[in-house]
Scaffold this active site. Structure first.
Site, short mmCIF file in Angstrom:
data_model
loop_
_atom_site.label_atom_id
_atom_site.label_comp_id
_atom_site.label_asym_id
_atom_site.label_seq_id
_atom_site.Cartn_x
_atom_site.Cartn_y
_atom_site.Cartn_z
N PHE A 250 22.86 69.30 69.46
CA PHE A 250 21.65 69.35 68.63
C PHE A 250 20.43 68.80 69.33
O PHE A 250 19.31 69.18 69.04
CB PHE A 250 21.88 68.60 67.31
N LYS B 18 17.29 50.12 64.53
CA LYS B 18 17.11 50.43 63.11
C LYS B 18 16.79 49.13 62.35
O LYS B 18 15.66 48.67 62.38
CB LYS B 18 18.37 51.10 62.55
N THR C 246 27.44 61.12 65.18
CA THR C 246 27.47 61.93 66.41
C THR C 246 27.89 61.15 67.66
O THR C 246 28.90 61.46 68.29
CB THR C 246 26.09 62.58 66.64
N ARG D 60 20.84 67.87 60.10
CA ARG D 60 22.11 67.16 60.06
C ARG D 60 23.11 68.08 59.36
O ARG D 60 23.38 67.95 58.18
CB ARG D 60 21.99 65.83 59.30
N ASP E 25 30.11 49.42 62.21
CA ASP E 25 28.86 49.92 62.76
C ASP E 25 27.76 49.28 61.91
O ASP E 25 27.50 49.71 60.79
CB ASP E 25 28.81 51.44 62.69
N TYR F 155 17.69 36.91 85.93
CA TYR F 155 18.81 37.85 85.96
C TYR F 155 19.95 37.33 85.09
O TYR F 155 20.61 38.09 84.38
CB TYR F 155 19.30 38.09 87.39
N1 F0G Z 1 25.41 54.37 64.67
C1 F0G Z 1 24.61 54.87 63.74
C2 F0G Z 1 25.00 54.80 62.30
C3 F0G Z 1 23.40 55.47 64.12
O1 F0G Z 1 22.60 55.97 63.19
C4 F0G Z 1 23.06 55.52 65.50
C5 F0G Z 1 21.85 56.16 65.94
C6 F0G Z 1 23.95 54.98 66.43
C7 F0G Z 1 25.12 54.39 65.97
C8 F0G Z 1 23.67 55.02 67.91
O2 F0G Z 1 22.67 54.12 68.24
O3 F0G Z 1 20.76 55.54 69.02
O4 F0G Z 1 20.84 53.08 69.48
O5 F0G Z 1 22.37 54.62 70.66
N2 F0G Z 1 21.16 56.89 65.21
C9 F0G Z 1 19.90 57.51 65.52
C10 F0G Z 1 19.45 58.29 64.32
C11 F0G Z 1 19.87 58.29 66.78
O6 F0G Z 1 18.43 58.98 64.44
O7 F0G Z 1 20.07 58.21 63.27
P1 F0G Z 1 21.61 54.37 69.41
#
Ligand code: F0G
Length: 463
Positions: A455, A264, A131, A388, A221, A78
């Site tokens: 979406f 990613k 988003t 998008r 980010d 944990y």
């Molecule tokens: N920031 C970026 C630039 C992203 O592309 C995503 C997620 C997130 C933050 C959020 O991260 O999904 O791990 O909670 N993008 C996915 C996409 C959903 O399909 O581009 P997450």
């Protein structure tokens, strides 16, 4: 001795395939039915009904044998799992930040960062919205302000760094609202909604200098920051001889912290983190993560997931890996371009973005041209992509009106290490056929609209 010009040489993936997963093929009649059931929303299709899944590059990558082996070394304590310490060490080593809390994925970290930094009435400038990022900024009481360069909103501009911050726009905002109302600059590299476009090192450096003058932190980010580093290596003067890992480290050093969707760049199916240099803010994050994610040494993840993530970070910054990764995206994009299919230029790091406005000039925005295009591509060949455009942009929380982004795109995102060039060929051919028959398409209208991030779950029908 005769030698090929190195720039003309083909590249190959720096891996070979050890395990395969069958892909199901379906008929157009079958797909027509499934599409109708799914309300013409590709998010609502069952994965088993998809042959080539380019919905997202998020959590869809193939792990290496080194990562799979790491799963077996999960320390499921944990508190204080050894895998957490490995992850923390690798975030420090490759991204350079001081303090790390794991989160279940990117939006978990976005939630924490927004709650910790933003107070009601704040403004959060950023290089185009994403988003979930904007959603968390708004839920924390902030208002997102777009300060990306104008070229980013022009799908035909070939500028090499369309993700850059327009420093004039940022300074104008600072002067207008005052730096006390700006908790941080939300810098994304690469910029997903602009088409996977990168930020230059020079822009990051100038941004840093500007923000230092006003004592505003810059938070990154870092979701696709390795891909961003690759573009800097390829496009920016003075970086050709540097390793992607060095460039990533230098880029992050210009920021005060970062949130990460490791699904990613880091080649895992789940995971994320928040990293901050500021002691006090880190203390707040370490405290808040316990409420929403889990103890600060697991943040909603199993030990094995943190191990896979720690190992994925190491693999993600290898020059051969990132070249093949972005190279495959480029391959698909160039093929479509050579057939005059309208795509966003330059080709981005994680996806090829189709320009639905030029694809379907006869479909009005309120009938969702990009959503229509994504539906047609599925129908044609069982290839799944994502809208998008106006549907993703949602409504203004104050006025309730549809937001009208200039970009109306369909994203074909390429998972890492999953598909071959042959899959890219089949995809390109399907999209070309949809393009040949573009005049026959008519739009869609909404029949169900959820409150948040519509979406994902909206349902539509043909007009
Ligand atoms: N920031 C970026 C630039 C992203 O592309 C995503 C997620 C997130 C933050 C959020 O991260 O999904 O791990 O909670 N993008 C996915 C996409 C959903 O399909 O581009 P997450």
């Amino acid at each position: 001795m005769r030698k090929r010009d190195p720039s003309q040489k083909s590249w190959a993936e720096p891996w070979k395939i050890k395990m395969v997963e069958p892909v199901r093929r379906t008929t157009p009649e079958y797909r027509r039915e499934r599409l109708r059931e799914a309300g013409y929303n590709t998010f609502l299709l069952a994965s088993e009904d998809v042959s080539i899944d380019l919905l997202t590059d998020s959590g869809t990558s193939a792990m290496s044998d080194y990562q799979w082996a790491g799963l077996m070394l999960g320390d499921e304590a944990y508190a204080g799992s050894r895998n957490f310490y490995h992850l923390e060490a690798n975030v420090r080593k490759f991204y350079g930040y001081k303090h790390v809390v794991p989160t279940h994925q990117g939006r978990g970290a976005e939630h924490l960062v927004a709650q910790i930094y933003i107070k009601k009435g704040d403004f959060v400038p950023g290089n185009m919205y994403f988003t979930t990022t904007r959603m968390h900024q708004e839920l924390a009481g902030g208002a997102f302000v777009d300060v990306i360069v104008d070229e980013a909103h022009d799908p035909e501009s070939q500028a090499p760094f369309k993700g850059n911050v327009d420093l004039q726009k940022l300074e104008d905002l600072i002067k207008k609202v005052g730096c006390e109302a700006i908790p941080y600059v939300s810098l994304a590299a690469t910029v997903n909604m602009a088409g996977g476009q990168p930020v230059s090192m020079q822009n990051a450096r100038e941004l840093r200098a500007l923000c230092e003058r006003y004592a505003i932190p810059v938070l990154l980010d870092a979701t696709r920051a390795v891909e961003n580093a690759y573009f800097i290596q390829q496009r920016e003067q003075g970086y050709r001889e540097k390793k992607v890992a060095e460039i990533l480290f230098e880029f992050c050093s210009l920021t005060d912290g970062a949130w990460m969707s490791a699904k990613k760049d880091s080649l895992v199916n789940i995971g994320g983190w928040l990293a901050l240099n500021d002691e006090e803010k880190f203390d707040a994050a370490r405290n808040l993560v316990v409420v929403y994610e889990g103890l600060h040494t697991y943040g909603g993840l199993a030990g094995r997931d943190m191990e896979a993530m720690a190992r994925g970070i190491e693999e993600s910054v290898e020059d051969d890996h990132i070249r093949a990764r972005v190279g495959q995206v480029e391959y698909l994009g160039q093929k479509l371009l050579s057939w005059d299919v309208p795509v966003v230029l330059p080709i981005g790091g994680h996806a090829v973005f189709l320009d639905a406005k030029r694809f379907y000039p006869h479909i009005p925005r309120e009938n969702f041209p990009a959503q229509t295009l994504a539906a047609q591509i599925y129908l044609e060949a069982g290839v799944r992509t994502m809208e998008r455009g106006i549907l993703s942009a949602g409504r203004d929380p104050k006025t309730g009106q549809n937001r009208l982004p200039r970009l109306e795109l369909v994203r074909a995102a390429i998972p890492r290490r999953v598909y071959t060039q042959a899959h890219m060929d089949v995809t390109a051919e399907a999209i070309e056929e949809v393009y040949w028959n573009r005049k026959r398409a008519s739009g869609l209208r909404l029949i169900y609209e959820p409150r948040y991030l519509r979406f994902f779950q909206a349902r539509l029908e043909p007009v």
